[in-house]
Design an enzyme around this catalytic site. Sequence first.
Site, short mmCIF file in Angstrom:
data_model
loop_
_atom_site.label_atom_id
_atom_site.label_comp_id
_atom_site.label_asym_id
_atom_site.label_seq_id
_atom_site.Cartn_x
_atom_site.Cartn_y
_atom_site.Cartn_z
CE LYS A 41 -4.36 -1.34 2.12
NZ LYS A 41 -5.20 -1.13 3.30
CB SER A 128 -7.38 7.33 8.41
OG SER A 128 -7.12 6.94 9.73
O1 PNS Z 1 -6.46 0.24 10.40
P1 PNS Z 1 -6.76 -0.96 9.57
O2 PNS Z 1 -6.18 -0.79 8.18
O3 PNS Z 1 -8.22 -1.32 9.57
O4 PNS Z 1 -5.98 -2.19 10.27
C1 PNS Z 1 -5.98 -3.47 9.69
C2 PNS Z 1 -4.96 -4.40 10.37
C3 PNS Z 1 -3.59 -3.76 10.42
C4 PNS Z 1 -5.42 -4.70 11.77
C5 PNS Z 1 -4.94 -5.72 9.56
O5 PNS Z 1 -4.80 -5.44 8.21
C6 PNS Z 1 -3.80 -6.65 9.99
O6 PNS Z 1 -3.79 -7.16 11.09
N1 PNS Z 1 -2.84 -6.85 9.07
C7 PNS Z 1 -1.68 -7.68 9.31
C8 PNS Z 1 -1.73 -8.90 8.38
C9 PNS Z 1 -2.51 -10.04 8.99
O7 PNS Z 1 -2.24 -10.49 10.08
N2 PNS Z 1 -3.52 -10.56 8.25
C10 PNS Z 1 -4.28 -11.72 8.68
C11 PNS Z 1 -5.53 -11.37 9.46
S1 PNS Z 1 -6.88 -11.26 8.33
#
Ligand code: PNS
Length: 161
Positions: A41, A128
């Site tokens: 991203k 955001s």
């Molecule tokens: O602020 P956000 O973008 O809603 O946060 C999303 C977040 C960071 C919590 C989520 O994308 C995440 O935990 N990403 C790390 C990758 C991961 O562990 N993915 C598997 C779980 S679906």
Amino acid sequence: MLKAIYPGSFDPVTYGHLDIIRRSSKLADELIVGVLYNKAKTPLFSIEERVRMLKEVTKDIPNVEIIPFEGLLVDFAKETSAKMVIRGLRAVTDFEYELQMSQTNHKLLPELETVFLTTGLEYSYLSSTVVKEVAAFGGDISQFVPEAVERKIQEKIKRRV
Ligand code: PNS
């Protein structure tokens, strides 16, 4: 000692996030705000800038630490020995994605529990993305983000024009 992680992109941190950080810092002995570095991203703010802004706006909360992470949340939880993940739920539209995420994380690491806090009503519309959009079109974002963050957004937008 209960260690919890509040993970997110925080691009940038809003009053809605801050509300969840303050409330969850009272539930855990130590709260780690995990800031996701996602290579795929292109955020408005770099990981360093997002971490810096979070540190600035949480400096008065003693048991909060801001740590960037990359990769899976469950691996970050293992590294930090956190047993709880905190997520905010704004509206029913958040639910499906959050449920899927928490169930996936639970499959990957069964001892990791996700706890949902409902966002304060005054912040239930806030994201955001909306803040960045309002700022990009010259709108007033002072009621959405702390002053230090507002200044950073304005600087960023000015540089982009
Ligand atoms: O602020 P956000 O973008 O809603 O946060 C999303 C977040 C960071 C919590 C989520 O994308 C995440 O935990 N990403 C790390 C990758 C991961 O562990 N993915 C598997 C779980 S679906």
